[in-house]
Design an enzyme around this catalytic site. Structure first.
Site, PDB file in Angstrom:
ATOM      1  N   ASP A  70      -8.439 -41.481 -22.832  1.00 30.32           N
ATOM      2  CA  ASP A  70      -7.899 -41.147 -22.465  1.00 30.32           C
ATOM      3  C   ASP A  70      -6.813 -40.539 -21.328  1.00 30.32           C
ATOM      4  O   ASP A  70      -7.233 -41.392 -19.955  1.00 30.32           O
ATOM      5  CB  ASP A  70      -9.293 -39.981 -21.876  1.00 30.32           C
ATOM      6  CG  ASP A  70      -9.352 -38.392 -23.019  1.00 30.32           C
ATOM      7  OD1 ASP A  70      -8.247 -37.927 -23.596  1.00 30.32           O
ATOM      8  OD2 ASP A  70      -9.850 -37.598 -23.518  1.00 30.32           O
ATOM      9  N   GLU A 113     -10.105 -30.666 -31.959  1.00 33.30           N
ATOM     10  CA  GLU A 113     -11.112 -29.952 -31.339  1.00 33.30           C
ATOM     11  C   GLU A 113     -11.182 -28.677 -31.516  1.00 33.30           C
ATOM     12  O   GLU A 113      -9.935 -27.365 -31.161  1.00 33.30           O
ATOM     13  CB  GLU A 113     -11.503 -30.255 -30.115  1.00 33.30           C
ATOM     14  CG  GLU A 113     -12.473 -29.694 -29.198  1.00 33.30           C
ATOM     15  CD  GLU A 113     -12.817 -30.582 -27.940  1.00 33.30           C
ATOM     16  OE1 GLU A 113     -11.832 -32.024 -27.749  1.00 33.30           O
ATOM     17  OE2 GLU A 113     -14.103 -30.822 -27.066  1.00 33.30           O
ATOM     18  N   GLU A 117      -3.786 -34.659 -23.965  1.00 34.63           N
ATOM     19  CA  GLU A 117      -3.817 -33.020 -24.314  1.00 34.63           C
ATOM     20  C   GLU A 117      -3.432 -32.041 -24.566  1.00 34.63           C
ATOM     21  O   GLU A 117      -1.937 -31.903 -22.592  1.00 34.63           O
ATOM     22  CB  GLU A 117      -5.039 -32.187 -23.805  1.00 34.63           C
ATOM     23  CG  GLU A 117      -6.261 -33.335 -23.686  1.00 34.63           C
ATOM     24  CD  GLU A 117      -7.619 -32.576 -22.849  1.00 34.63           C
ATOM     25  OE1 GLU A 117      -7.045 -31.234 -22.408  1.00 34.63           O
ATOM     26  OE2 GLU A 117      -8.329 -33.251 -22.837  1.00 34.63           O
ATOM     27  N   ASP A 150     -12.024 -39.141 -21.424  1.00 34.02           N
ATOM     28  CA  ASP A 150     -13.067 -38.809 -19.858  1.00 34.02           C
ATOM     29  C   ASP A 150     -13.995 -37.103 -20.163  1.00 34.02           C
ATOM     30  O   ASP A 150     -14.384 -36.850 -18.940  1.00 34.02           O
ATOM     31  CB  ASP A 150     -11.814 -37.115 -19.429  1.00 34.02           C
ATOM     32  CG  ASP A 150     -10.690 -35.989 -20.253  1.00 34.02           C
ATOM     33  OD1 ASP A 150     -11.520 -35.975 -21.159  1.00 34.02           O
ATOM     34  OD2 ASP A 150      -9.863 -35.921 -19.913  1.00 34.02           O
ATOM     35  N   SER A 151     -14.766 -37.322 -21.190  1.00 32.85           N
ATOM     36  CA  SER A 151     -16.356 -36.417 -21.188  1.00 32.85           C
ATOM     37  C   SER A 151     -16.889 -37.310 -20.750  1.00 32.85           C
ATOM     38  O   SER A 151     -18.205 -37.319 -20.335  1.00 32.85           O
ATOM     39  CB  SER A 151     -16.530 -36.292 -22.815  1.00 32.85           C
ATOM     40  OG  SER A 151     -16.341 -38.202 -23.447  1.00 32.85           O
ATOM     41  N   LYS A 183      -4.285 -40.757 -25.119  1.00 33.58           N
ATOM     42  CA  LYS A 183      -4.611 -39.622 -25.200  1.00 33.58           C
ATOM     43  C   LYS A 183      -4.201 -38.800 -24.659  1.00 33.58           C
ATOM     44  O   LYS A 183      -4.775 -38.740 -23.505  1.00 33.58           O
ATOM     45  CB  LYS A 183      -5.898 -39.945 -26.098  1.00 33.58           C
ATOM     46  CG  LYS A 183      -6.124 -38.056 -26.949  1.00 33.58           C
ATOM     47  CD  LYS A 183      -7.504 -38.185 -27.399  1.00 33.58           C
ATOM     48  CE  LYS A 183      -8.470 -37.795 -26.470  1.00 33.58           C
ATOM     49  NZ  LYS A 183      -8.551 -36.107 -25.601  1.00 33.58           N
TER      50      LYS A 183
HETATM   51  O1  KIV Z   1     -13.026 -36.880 -23.901  1.00 36.78           O
HETATM   52  C1  KIV Z   1     -13.523 -36.924 -24.897  1.00 36.78           C
HETATM   53  O2  KIV Z   1     -14.368 -37.516 -25.857  1.00 36.78           O
HETATM   54  C2  KIV Z   1     -12.298 -36.541 -26.066  1.00 36.78           C
HETATM   55  C3  KIV Z   1     -13.269 -35.615 -27.010  1.00 36.78           C
HETATM   56  C4  KIV Z   1     -13.638 -34.671 -27.179  1.00 36.78           C
HETATM   57  C5  KIV Z   1     -12.295 -36.251 -28.166  1.00 36.78           C
HETATM   58  O3  KIV Z   1     -11.179 -36.454 -26.256  1.00 36.78           O
END
Ligand code: KIV
Length: 298
Positions: free
Chosen positions: A117, A215, A148, A78-79, A146
């Site tokens: 994500d 992280e 969090e 989600d970056s 993934k």
């Molecule tokens: O969204 C992302 O890019 C991430 C990485 C920083 C692991 O979760």
């Protein structure tokens, strides 16, 4: 530049980097297409002590390039909200957006393990919401989702893994909680916070999580998690050299992200001269445990 301290970091020329990699040289990949990476093959890598090399990826062109280079795993992170959409955080990213980018990556990825994500708001509500959102991402082409956080996520992790959806957990600095955490800062420095993180990692592993992104945590804490939970595949980002694998944000390691970057990020494009060489050098550096250097960890 903060990260180009020749005393601390010794880059290997791209041509040599390719030859250093026993299983991932570009020539080998072209001659003998590699088999798709699976959860079992990732676990086998981990068991024989070979670090897992992962990068974020959001589109088809990079998916093909990274896959052809032999990257083990791709993360549709989600970056993308900050990098592709220009937001100040990952919070505005929607499930449909992650599903769209997962489809783009899946269209050209042939063999890398593909993680997507679950964005903010797509799993916090209930176990049922986490299941629905994850099914959408798996249908878009993800091999694993993934999410969090620990504690409250355990129920969802168990429900997902019981229903055949592999889970990568994410502890330490969890960007979806940036406002609660008071910024993008190192987590788990105090003994109580470190103990809590290890306890959460244990619960997540028991619930079925097979990968764990750590992280921005002290290297010693990441090492402790991996030591106490040897079956878990820890993937570090700003977590020192002792995790089972490493992940970087693609734009960061290519040196094209604007603004100040954390000290552990390295510009591999500056070393390699081409995107392909940069990716190969990153993979070689991860596999040989040259990246991240211990002195740039926390
Ligand atoms: O969204 C992302 O890019 C991430 C990485 C920083 C692991 O979760």
């Amino acid at each position: 530049m903060l990260l180009h301290n020749a005393d601390r970091w010794r880059a290997v020329p791209a041509s040599r980097a390719a030859s250093l990699m026993s299983t991932h040289s570009a020539e080998d990949v072209r001659a003998t297409p590699r088999k798709p990476v699976t959860l079992h093959s990732l676990q086998a890598l981990h068991q024989r002590g070979e670090p897992v090399a992962m990068l974020t990826c959001y589109d088809a062109v990079f998916a093909q390039l990274l896959d052809e280079a032999g990257i083990d795993a791709l993360l549709v992170g989600d970056s993308l909200g900050m990098l592709l959409q220009g937001h100040a955080s990952t919070l505005p990213v929607t499930l449909d957006t992650v599903a769209y980018h997962t489809r783009c990556v899946a269209a050209k990825n042939r063999t890398a393990w593909l993680i997507a994500d679950l964005p903010f708001g797509s799993y916090q509500e209930s176990k049922a919401q986490a299941l629905r959102s994850s099914a959408l991402l798996m249908q878009a082409g993800a091999n694993m989702v993934k999410l969090e956080g620990g504690g409250w996520t355990v129920e969802a992790v168990q429900a997902l893994t019981e229903r055949g959806m592999p889970v990568c957990a994410h502890l330490g600095l969890t960007p979806q909680s940036v406002h609660a955490l008071g910024g993008y800062r190192v987590q788990g420095r105090e003994a109580a916070a470190a103990d809590a993180l290890v306890a959460q990692a244990r619960e997540l592993a028991q619930a079925g999580a097979t990968l764990l992104v750590l992280e921005l945590v002290p290297a010693a804490l990441a090492e402790r998690v991996q030591r106490e939970l040897p079956g878990l595949i820890t993937i570090g980002i700003g977590a020192g050299p002792h995790t089972a694998g490493q992940v970087l944000v693609l734009h960061d390691m290519l040196g094209i992200t604007r603004g100040r970057l954390p000290r552990f990020v390295h510009n591999f494009l500056a070393d390699g001269g081409s995107v392909e060489a940069a990716v190969r050098e990153y993979m070689a550096a991860v596999k040989e445990r040259r990246f991240p250097p211990a002195e740039l960890s926390y």
